[in-house]
Each structure stands twice: as structure tokens, then as C-alpha cells.
Design a protein around this motif. Structure first.
Motif, PDB file in Angstrom:
ATOM      1  N   CYS A   6       1.008  -1.161  -0.019  1.00  0.00           N
ATOM      2  CA  CYS A   6       0.093  -0.052  -0.257  1.00  0.00           C
ATOM      3  C   CYS A   6       0.942   1.309   0.059  1.00  0.00           C
ATOM      4  CB  CYS A   6      -0.970   0.015   1.392  1.00  0.00           C
ATOM      5  SG  CYS A   6      -2.343   0.979   1.006  1.00  0.00           S
ATOM      6  N   ASP A   7       1.949   1.236   0.675  1.00  0.00           N
ATOM      7  CA  ASP A   7       2.765   2.307   0.779  1.00  0.00           C
ATOM      8  C   ASP A   7       3.445   2.702  -0.691  1.00  0.00           C
ATOM      9  OD1 ASP A   7       2.247   2.485   3.418  1.00  0.00           O
ATOM     10  OD2 ASP A   7       4.256   1.963   4.214  1.00  0.00           O
ATOM     11  N   THR A   8       3.925   1.784  -1.250  1.00  0.00           N
ATOM     12  CA  THR A   8       4.548   1.770  -2.389  1.00  0.00           C
ATOM     13  C   THR A   8       3.534   2.208  -3.687  1.00  0.00           C
ATOM     14  OG1 THR A   8       6.079   0.209  -1.993  1.00  0.00           O
ATOM     15  CG2 THR A   8       6.220   0.857  -4.100  1.00  0.00           C
ATOM     16  N   LEU A   9       2.392   1.628  -3.521  1.00  0.00           N
ATOM     17  CA  LEU A   9       1.588   1.986  -4.720  1.00  0.00           C
ATOM     18  C   LEU A   9       0.633   3.324  -4.627  1.00  0.00           C
ATOM     19  CD1 LEU A   9      -0.525  -1.441  -5.747  1.00  0.00           C
ATOM     20  CD2 LEU A   9       1.606  -0.503  -6.264  1.00  0.00           C
ATOM     21  N   PHE A  10       0.246   3.467  -3.089  1.00  0.00           N
ATOM     22  CA  PHE A  10      -0.693   4.514  -2.913  1.00  0.00           C
ATOM     23  C   PHE A  10      -0.120   5.567  -1.901  1.00  0.00           C
ATOM     24  CE2 PHE A  10      -3.383   1.165  -4.587  1.00  0.00           C
ATOM     25  CZ  PHE A  10      -4.073   1.751  -5.460  1.00  0.00           C
ATOM     26  N   GLY A  11       0.606   5.098  -0.956  1.00  0.00           N
ATOM     27  CA  GLY A  11       1.003   6.225  -0.020  1.00  0.00           C
ATOM     28  C   GLY A  11       1.957   7.055  -0.638  1.00  0.00           C
ATOM     29  N   GLN A  12       2.765   6.938  -1.561  1.00  0.00           N
ATOM     30  CA  GLN A  12       3.554   7.970  -2.227  1.00  0.00           C
ATOM     31  C   GLN A  12       2.485   9.093  -2.802  1.00  0.00           C
ATOM     32  OE1 GLN A  12       4.699   7.294  -6.224  1.00  0.00           O
ATOM     33  NE2 GLN A  12       3.358   5.577  -6.398  1.00  0.00           N
ATOM     34  N   HIS A  13       1.244   8.863  -2.920  1.00  0.00           N
ATOM     35  CA  HIS A  13       0.428   9.793  -3.364  1.00  0.00           C
ATOM     36  C   HIS A  13      -0.352  10.584  -2.376  1.00  0.00           C
ATOM     37  CE1 HIS A  13       1.273   8.229  -7.333  1.00  0.00           C
ATOM     38  NE2 HIS A  13       0.870   7.123  -7.078  1.00  0.00           N
ATOM     39  N   ALA A  14      -0.221  10.432  -1.145  1.00  0.00           N
ATOM     40  CA  ALA A  14      -1.182  10.960   0.052  1.00  0.00           C
ATOM     41  C   ALA A  14      -1.189  12.574  -0.376  1.00  0.00           C
ATOM     42  CB  ALA A  14      -0.894  10.639   1.086  1.00  0.00           C
ATOM     43  N   GLU A  15      -0.287  13.226  -0.764  1.00  0.00           N
ATOM     44  CA  GLU A  15      -0.379  14.730  -1.027  1.00  0.00           C
ATOM     45  C   GLU A  15      -0.524  14.994  -2.349  1.00  0.00           C
ATOM     46  OE1 GLU A  15       2.222  16.331   1.719  1.00  0.00           O
ATOM     47  OE2 GLU A  15       1.137  15.252   3.432  1.00  0.00           O
ATOM     48  N   ASN A  16      -0.654  14.182  -3.447  1.00  0.00           N
ATOM     49  CA  ASN A  16      -0.607  14.397  -4.885  1.00  0.00           C
ATOM     50  C   ASN A  16      -1.938  14.876  -5.312  1.00  0.00           C
ATOM     51  OD1 ASN A  16      -0.374  14.096  -7.563  1.00  0.00           O
ATOM     52  ND2 ASN A  16       0.491  12.016  -7.577  1.00  0.00           N
ATOM     53  N   ASP A  17      -1.985  16.130  -5.859  1.00  0.00           N
ATOM     54  CA  ASP A  17      -3.155  16.520  -6.360  1.00  0.00           C
ATOM     55  C   ASP A  17      -3.489  16.479  -7.576  1.00  0.00           C
ATOM     56  OD1 ASP A  17      -4.276  17.995  -4.100  1.00  0.00           O
ATOM     57  OD2 ASP A  17      -2.492  19.398  -4.058  1.00  0.00           O
ATOM     58  N   ALA A  18      -2.559  15.446  -8.500  1.00  0.00           N
ATOM     59  CA  ALA A  18      -2.936  15.145  -9.657  1.00  0.00           C
ATOM     60  C   ALA A  18      -4.165  14.292  -9.703  1.00  0.00           C
ATOM     61  CB  ALA A  18      -1.689  14.431 -10.227  1.00  0.00           C
ATOM     62  N   VAL A  19      -4.822  14.142 -10.987  1.00  0.00           N
ATOM     63  CA  VAL A  19      -6.145  13.557 -11.016  1.00  0.00           C
ATOM     64  C   VAL A  19      -5.689  12.042 -11.146  1.00  0.00           C
ATOM     65  CG1 VAL A  19      -8.023  12.895 -12.761  1.00  0.00           C
ATOM     66  CG2 VAL A  19      -7.450  15.427 -12.203  1.00  0.00           C
ATOM     67  N   PHE A  20      -6.515  11.103 -10.375  1.00  0.00           N
ATOM     68  CA  PHE A  20      -6.454   9.742 -10.382  1.00  0.00           C
ATOM     69  C   PHE A  20      -7.608   9.197 -11.360  1.00  0.00           C
ATOM     70  CE2 PHE A  20      -7.058   5.517  -7.842  1.00  0.00           C
ATOM     71  CZ  PHE A  20      -6.437   4.910  -8.916  1.00  0.00           C
ATOM     72  N   LEU A  21      -8.760   9.562 -10.880  1.00  0.00           N
ATOM     73  CA  LEU A  21      -9.921   9.003 -11.546  1.00  0.00           C
ATOM     74  C   LEU A  21     -10.522  10.042 -12.445  1.00  0.00           C
ATOM     75  CD1 LEU A  21     -11.600   6.815  -8.558  1.00  0.00           C
ATOM     76  CD2 LEU A  21      -9.768   6.337 -10.529  1.00  0.00           C
ATOM     77  N   ARG A  22     -10.735   9.958 -13.648  1.00  0.00           N
ATOM     78  CA  ARG A  22     -11.424  10.731 -14.616  1.00  0.00           C
ATOM     79  C   ARG A  22     -12.816   9.905 -14.772  1.00  0.00           C
ATOM     80  NH1 ARG A  22      -8.421  13.406 -19.478  1.00  0.00           N
ATOM     81  NH2 ARG A  22      -6.372  13.835 -18.293  1.00  0.00           N
ATOM     82  N   LEU A  23     -13.903  10.537 -14.507  1.00  0.00           N
ATOM     83  CA  LEU A  23     -15.348   9.667 -14.154  1.00  0.00           C
ATOM     84  C   LEU A  23     -16.296  10.088 -15.075  1.00  0.00           C
ATOM     85  CD1 LEU A  23     -15.113  10.094 -10.407  1.00  0.00           C
ATOM     86  CD2 LEU A  23     -14.851   7.992 -11.508  1.00  0.00           C
ATOM     87  N   PRO A  24     -17.326   9.544 -15.458  1.00  0.00           N
ATOM     88  CA  PRO A  24     -18.419  10.023 -16.479  1.00  0.00           C
ATOM     89  C   PRO A  24     -18.771  11.493 -15.969  1.00  0.00           C
ATOM     90  CG  PRO A  24     -18.767   7.933 -15.450  1.00  0.00           C
ATOM     91  CD  PRO A  24     -17.665   8.069 -14.739  1.00  0.00           C
ATOM     92  N   LYS A  25     -19.471  12.232 -17.000  1.00  0.00           N
ATOM     93  CA  LYS A  25     -19.805  13.535 -16.608  1.00  0.00           C
ATOM     94  C   LYS A  25     -18.923  14.652 -16.627  1.00  0.00           C
ATOM     95  CE  LYS A  25     -24.528  11.948 -15.723  1.00  0.00           C
ATOM     96  NZ  LYS A  25     -25.318  11.596 -14.570  1.00  0.00           N
ATOM     97  N   GLY A  26     -17.796  14.654 -16.688  1.00  0.00           N
ATOM     98  CA  GLY A  26     -16.519  15.300 -16.464  1.00  0.00           C
ATOM     99  C   GLY A  26     -16.145  15.564 -15.140  1.00  0.00           C
ATOM    100  N   ARG A  27     -16.711  14.776 -14.023  1.00  0.00           N
ATOM    101  CA  ARG A  27     -16.149  14.752 -12.657  1.00  0.00           C
ATOM    102  C   ARG A  27     -14.637  13.996 -12.710  1.00  0.00           C
ATOM    103  NH1 ARG A  27     -18.847  11.391  -9.039  1.00  0.00           N
ATOM    104  NH2 ARG A  27     -19.456  10.133 -10.810  1.00  0.00           N
ATOM    105  N   THR A  28     -13.853  14.378 -11.772  1.00  0.00           N
ATOM    106  CA  THR A  28     -12.571  13.842 -11.644  1.00  0.00           C
ATOM    107  C   THR A  28     -12.345  13.766 -10.115  1.00  0.00           C
ATOM    108  OG1 THR A  28     -11.519  16.036 -11.251  1.00  0.00           O
ATOM    109  CG2 THR A  28     -11.524  15.061 -13.736  1.00  0.00           C
ATOM    110  N   GLN A  29     -11.438  12.975  -9.837  1.00  0.00           N
ATOM    111  CA  GLN A  29     -10.971  12.763  -8.090  1.00  0.00           C
ATOM    112  C   GLN A  29      -9.623  12.634  -8.374  1.00  0.00           C
ATOM    113  OE1 GLN A  29     -12.393   9.197  -6.070  1.00  0.00           O
ATOM    114  NE2 GLN A  29     -12.659  10.548  -4.117  1.00  0.00           N
ATOM    115  N   SER A  30      -9.127  13.590  -7.245  1.00  0.00           N
ATOM    116  CA  SER A  30      -7.391  13.398  -7.334  1.00  0.00           C
ATOM    117  C   SER A  30      -6.916  12.427  -6.568  1.00  0.00           C
ATOM    118  CB  SER A  30      -6.985  14.780  -6.729  1.00  0.00           C
ATOM    119  OG  SER A  30      -7.264  14.823  -5.231  1.00  0.00           O
ATOM    120  N   TYR A  31      -5.750  12.153  -6.587  1.00  0.00           N
ATOM    121  CA  TYR A  31      -5.233  11.058  -5.663  1.00  0.00           C
ATOM    122  C   TYR A  31      -5.222  11.250  -4.296  1.00  0.00           C
ATOM    123  CZ  TYR A  31      -2.472   8.074  -9.099  1.00  0.00           C
ATOM    124  OH  TYR A  31      -2.196   7.120  -9.779  1.00  0.00           O
ATOM    125  N   ARG A  32      -5.016  12.775  -4.066  1.00  0.00           N
ATOM    126  CA  ARG A  32      -5.146  13.159  -2.536  1.00  0.00           C
ATOM    127  C   ARG A  32      -6.632  12.745  -1.909  1.00  0.00           C
ATOM    128  NH1 ARG A  32      -2.817  17.318   0.865  1.00  0.00           N
ATOM    129  NH2 ARG A  32      -1.857  18.182  -0.908  1.00  0.00           N
TER     130      ARG A  32
END
Ligand code: MLC
Ligand code: AMP
Length: 507
Positions: A6-32
Motif C-alpha cells: 500500500c505504501d509503494t502503490l498509494f502511500g506515495q500519493h497522499a499529497e498528490n493533487d494530480a487527477v487519479f480518476l476521470r469519471l463520467p460527466k466530466g467529474r474527476t477525483q485527485s489522488y489526495r
């Protein structure tokens, strides 16, 4: 490291504001934001009394919350057990009981049907809907976004994924942190994923392909996912201009090729198309290249091993082959009877070894011993040949398995069901070539003397008990099944006789 996977895959992104999920209808969710959500779910699991090593079974629609629940399990050390959304209550009953799940999360619409199953297994039931609502979501909303990760090691279980078995009884493949981490690392390297990548993700997240190969790999690279609820050709065509890469089963690619809007211009900017979970016909590979100029990169894997081999990113992607063993993975072709390694170029059963190979089948030491050798080689049950250049060719299956649209179907499970039906003396289930699904299910029934089975009633009963993708799409009646002198049903003869049933339907 407290929790290497978990630390290697995701922990590194705890403060990452880049988009992780691009969802339907233009919604997005950042890694953070995604990881804050996952932390809430991890707190809920702990508050519900789940401890590291406990199993959490999920039978929910694909959604950002469902993915957050997966990551919550990784963080809390809870073993994630995703279940195909097509499974019927009769099928789910076995998985919940066999796994000894402590918590079962289902769709709100299924509560009435699944409460008795959870109750008889002594397991708590919570809900999570496709829109992110439900009792578990409500509990998560009340939690903090800080979570104290308990220490876990590389040998600890991360997930339990059931694969059907030749005897009709599904086996839970125990996957460790090391299995998932080593494979994500190998794939980022092999397929050159970076934080600039945007992967079109239309696969389900209850199987290794959509959950591990796609999600873990992109998370490790820090890229984004165009996270679609399911594969729909129009939506995929609409979203491809945003993507740099796509992963899919062969049906995705044949459906795209059947659509005139899928053009060279639409995908000229793409970096990579990857195919797996079922054989990609050389003809599809060639049509795809002629239409788009891209050569699909085909790879080969299994639930028990994640990915084993891949065609090269640079170098020749050879149609009809699954490429070379990934770094750290050994592959050899063996005599199915003796297990002896065969000379290069001969056909035998493929065996693989590496950090990707699972720990064994859940509470099935005998099945584990039969398929996983003491020296670490796993007997895949796939028949293969390695050519002079080192490319692995999957030439068939030693196991009696049908793969329909990327889903595995073991004939035995359907035969057990059919043999129980009124008027049926015995049955044989085979796969026949299918233009959309690659293969589809054919059921051959032998009636009890003097009776004619009621096929409509059998189909209705099958729909009640078996997931839709397992349902026979063609029924035939025979007076007797062809058998060899040992009394074994000669399925190869049946496969020849019924090879054209779906081709005939298509024309
Ligand atoms: C759905 N149906 C199928 C089916 N999927 N029938 C046969 N084979 C399938 N794969 C049936 C449903 O029961 C329903 O039947 C009808 O088709 C419409 O349902 P749907 O959900 O709308 O189907 P559709 O969207 O067309 O789904 C097809 C698909 C989907 C190809 C998009 O099956 C899919 O996403 N497959 C991916 C499988 C996958 O991820 N495999 C990875 C395994 S991991 P009815 O009768 O009710 O109308 C693995 C390791 C590795 O293997 O190497 O990756
Ligand atoms: P599963 O049990 O769902 O993990 O399915 C694994 C099986 O899918 C393998 O044992 C193979 O039979 C098949 N498979 C996966 N990828 C490929 C591929 N590229 N070519 C041929 N068969 C494949």
C-alpha cells in the motif's frame, strides 16, 4: 515500511493533487481526495472490528467508492475478496461460507436476497451502491481521513480471488502483497507507464485484469484512469481521445473494429493498446493494425499468477503469441504426464515461477499441492510452445475451460447443474467459437429414455442459479455422448461437431 504494497502503490500519493480518476460527466477525483476516502473506509473497517487477515467480500457495482474500499483493505491489512456482479445468490452462498468472510458488502438492492446468506455464514452485511450510497458509505462519511496503517509484510495476504475449478468447486487463490507489488513493478517497467499516462479503464474491478493489472500498475506510475462503469462501445469511442493507453479483453477490440467510428484518426495519439485474459486471434491483431496503425500488445496471465508473459514494448509484437516471460518470471514447457522439461519448440504444459506466483488455494492443501510444485513452479494447465526466438505461444488448454468474453467458465459446474434437471440422463458442456465472445457455451443433453427434457424450463432454472455469462447459448439433444474405450467423454469430437453453431447464428 509499515505496509510495503500500500505504501509503494498509494502511500506515495497522499499529497498528490494530480487527477487519479476521470469519471463520467466530466467529474474527476485527485489522488489526495481518493486516498482520503480510502482512509475513511479503512477507519470504518477497523471500527467494525475487522482485523488484519480477516476477509471482506464485496459484490458491488464498479464505482470510485468500491475502488476506495479495495485500497482501504490494503491499508487495513484486510483481505479483499471481490465477487463478479453477475453471480446469483446461489453462487455467492459458497464464496461467503468458504472464505469465512467477516464482512460482506453488497448492493442496496440485493439486501433481501443476501441477508440469509450472510446470516447463515455468521457474517455482517453492509451496503454500497453504484452511486456511492449505502450503509457502509454512511459510516465512512462520519470517519476521519487519517488512518494509522498497521504493519504488514510482503508475505501477508492482500486478496483472495476465486477461480473456478475443473471439479466444479471454485478455489480461492491467496495473493500476497509481494505477488501484487512485484507484478505492478514489472508491468510499469515493461509497458513504460508514467505519470503522464491516462488509461482507459472499462474492465470490471472484480478480476485480476481490471483490479491489479490496470489499477495497481497505473497507481504505481502515478497516472490517471478514465474509470468507466463498464465497456460500452460508444462511450469508449467518446473517451479515447483523452487516453494514452487502453487495456481490454479481445471482445473489446473486436467490438471496436465492428464500429465505423473507430478510425485511425481517433487513436492516432494513443501510445499503447494491451490485450489479455483470452486469446487474441491473429486475424484481430492484423485487422487492428490495418485499421489503426497500432499493433496490439498481447500478454498472458492468470488469477493465480497475475501476469507472466508479455510481448515487448519495443521490438516485435508477434501476433498469435504472448511474448516473453516478464522480468523475474521463469517459464518452461513440461511433459503433462511426467513434469519433465521438454526440449525447446515442443508442445507441453506451461509452468511458471516467480514472485508473482500465489501462495496457494484457500483451505485446499491438496489442490495446492497438485498444482504448485515444491520448487515454486505453478502448473498453469495451459498448453504452450516456446519458439526459437523465445516467444511463448499458448496453443490450447490442458484444462477443460471455456473463456467467454474474458470470463472463465468450467464446464463441470454447468454439467453438475444440467445432470440434475428433470429428463436429463447426462450432459456435456463445451465451448464453441463465438464471433463476439471468442467462445460461448454449448450444452449437449442426453435425455432419459422415453423423455424429452423441457429446454425452456431448464433455461429458466439455469438463469436462476447460474451467472448470466455461464448460461448455454445453444442446446442440443443426443442419444448418447461419444466416449473412448476408457469411458471418458470425447469432448474433442463434440467440439468438432458443434464448431459452427454460433457462426451459423451470426450469418
Ligand atoms: C455479459 N454477458 C456475457 C458476457 N458478459 N455472456 C457471455 N460472456 C460474457 N463475457 C451476457 C449477460 O449475461 C447478458 O445476458 C448479456 O450478455 C448482456 O450483459 P452485459 O453486461 O450488458 O454484457 P456486455 O456489456 O456485452 O459484456 C460483455 C463484456 C464483459 C465483454 C464487455 O463480459 C466484460 O467486461 N468482460 C471482461 C472480463 C474480464 O475482465 N476478464 C478478466 C479476468 S482476469 P442476458 O442473457 O441476460 O441478456 C484474467 C487474468 C488475465 O483472466 O489474464 O487477465
Ligand atoms: P483466470 O483464471 O480468469 O485468471 O484465467 C486465466 C486463463 O486465461 C489462463 O490460464 C489462460 O487459459 C487464459 N489467458 C489469459 N491470457 C491469455 C492470452 N493472452 N492468450 C490465451 N489465453 C489467455
Amino acid at each position: 515500511m509499515a505496509n510495503p504494497l500500500c505504501d509503494t502503490l498509494f502511500g506515495q500519493h497522499a499529497e498528490n493533487d494530480a487527477v487519479f480518476l476521470r469519471l463520467p460527466k466530466g467529474r474527476t477525483q485527485s489522488y489526495r481526495a481518493f486516498l482520503a476516502e480510502a482512509a475513511r473506509y479503512a477507519n470504518v473497517l477497523t471500527a467494525q472490528g475487522l482485523k488484519p487477515g480477516d476477509r471482506l467480500a464485496v459484490h458491488v457495482a464498479k464505482s470510485p467508492e468500491a475502488l476506495a474500499l479495495y485500497v482501504a483493505c490494503l491499508r487495513a491489512g484486510v483481505v479483499f475478496l471481490p465477487l463478479n456482479t453477475a453471480y446469483t445468490p446461489a453462487e455467492l452462498d459458497y464464496f461467503i461460507a468458504d472464505s469465512g468472510a467477516a464482512l460482506f458488502v453488497c448492493d442496496p438492492d440485493d439486501v433481501a436476497a443476501l441477508t440469509p446468506i450472510a446470516a447463515s455464514a455468521g457474517c455482517a452485511l453492509e451496503t454500497l451502491g453504484a452511486d456511492g450510497s449505502g450503509t457502509l458509505a454512511d459510516r465512512a462519511a462520519a470517519q476521519e481521513t487519517e488512518f494509522v496503517t498497521p504493519a504488514r509484510g510482503l508475505d501477508d495476504l492482500a486478496a483472495l480471488l476465486y477461480t473456478s475449478g475443473t471439479t466444479g468447486r471454485s478455489k480461492g487463490a491467496m495473493l500476497t502483497q509481494q505477488n501484487l507489488l512485484s507484478n505492478a513493478q514489472a508491468l510499469v517497467e515493461a509497458w513504460r507507464f508514467t505519470s503522464d499516462d491516462v488509461l482507459l479503464h472499462a474492465l470490471p474491478v472484480f478480476h485480476a485484469h481490471g483490479l491489479f493489472v490496470a489499477t495497481n500498475t497505473l497507481a504505481l506510475a502515478g497516472g490517471a484512469l478514465i474509470f468507466l462503469p463498464k465497456f460500452e462501445t460508444d462511450t469508449v469511442i467518446q473517451r479515447l481521445p483523452e487516453a494514452t493507453a487502453m487495456m481490454g479483453v479481445p471482445t473489446f477490440y473486436t467490438r471496436l473494429l465492428d464500429t465505423p467510428e473507430f478510425t485511425r484518426d481517433l487513436v492516432g495519439h494513443m501510445r499503447l493498446f494491451i490485450s489479455g485474459s483470452a486469446p487474441l486471434l491473429a486475424e484481430t491483431h492484423e485487422r487492428f493494425e490495418a485499421r489503426t496503425g497500432h499493433r496490439i500488445l498481447e500478454r498472458y496471465g492468470m488469477t493465480e499468477t497475475s501476469m507472466n508473459t508479455s510481448n515487448p514494448y519495443e521490438g516485435e509484437r508477434r501476433a498469435g503469441t504472448v511474448g516473453f516471460p516478464l522480468p523475474g518470471v521463469e517459464a518452461k514447457v513440461c511433459d503433462p504426464e511426467t513434469g519433465a522439461t521438454l526440449p525447446q519448440g515442443e508442445i507441453g504444459v506451461l509452468e511458471v515461477r516467480g514472485p508473482n506466483v500465489f501462495k496457494g488455494y484457500w483451505q485446499m492443501p491438496e489442490k495446492t499441492a497438485a498444482e504448485l510444485r515444491e520448487d515454486g513452479f505453478f502448473i498453469t494447465g495451459d498448453m504452450a510452445r516456446i519458439d526459437a526466438d523465445g516467444y511463448v505461444h499458448i496453443v490450447g488448454r490442458g484444462k477443460d475451460l471455456i473463456i467467454s468474453g474474458g470470463y472463465n467458465i468450467y464446464p463441470k459446474e454447468i454439467e453438475i447443474f444440467l445432470d440434475d434437471q428433470p429428463g436429463v440422463l447426462e450432459s456435456a458442456v463445451i465451448g464453441a467459437p463465438h464471433p463476439d465472445f471468442g467462445e460461448s457455451v454449448v450444452a449437449i443433453l442426453v435425455p432419459e429414455p422415453g423423455t424429452t427434457p423441457d429446454l425452456a424450463a431448464i433455461e429458466a432454472a439455469a438463469r436462476q442459479d447460474l451467472a448470466g455469462f455461464k448460461l448455454p447459448r445453444h442446446f442440443a439433444l443426443l442419444d448418447a455422448l461419444p466416449r473412448n474405450t476408457m469411458g471418458k467423454v470425447q469432448k474433442n469430437l463434440l467440439r468438432d461437431d458443434f464448431a459452427d453453431v454460433f457462426r451459423a447464428q451470426a450469418s
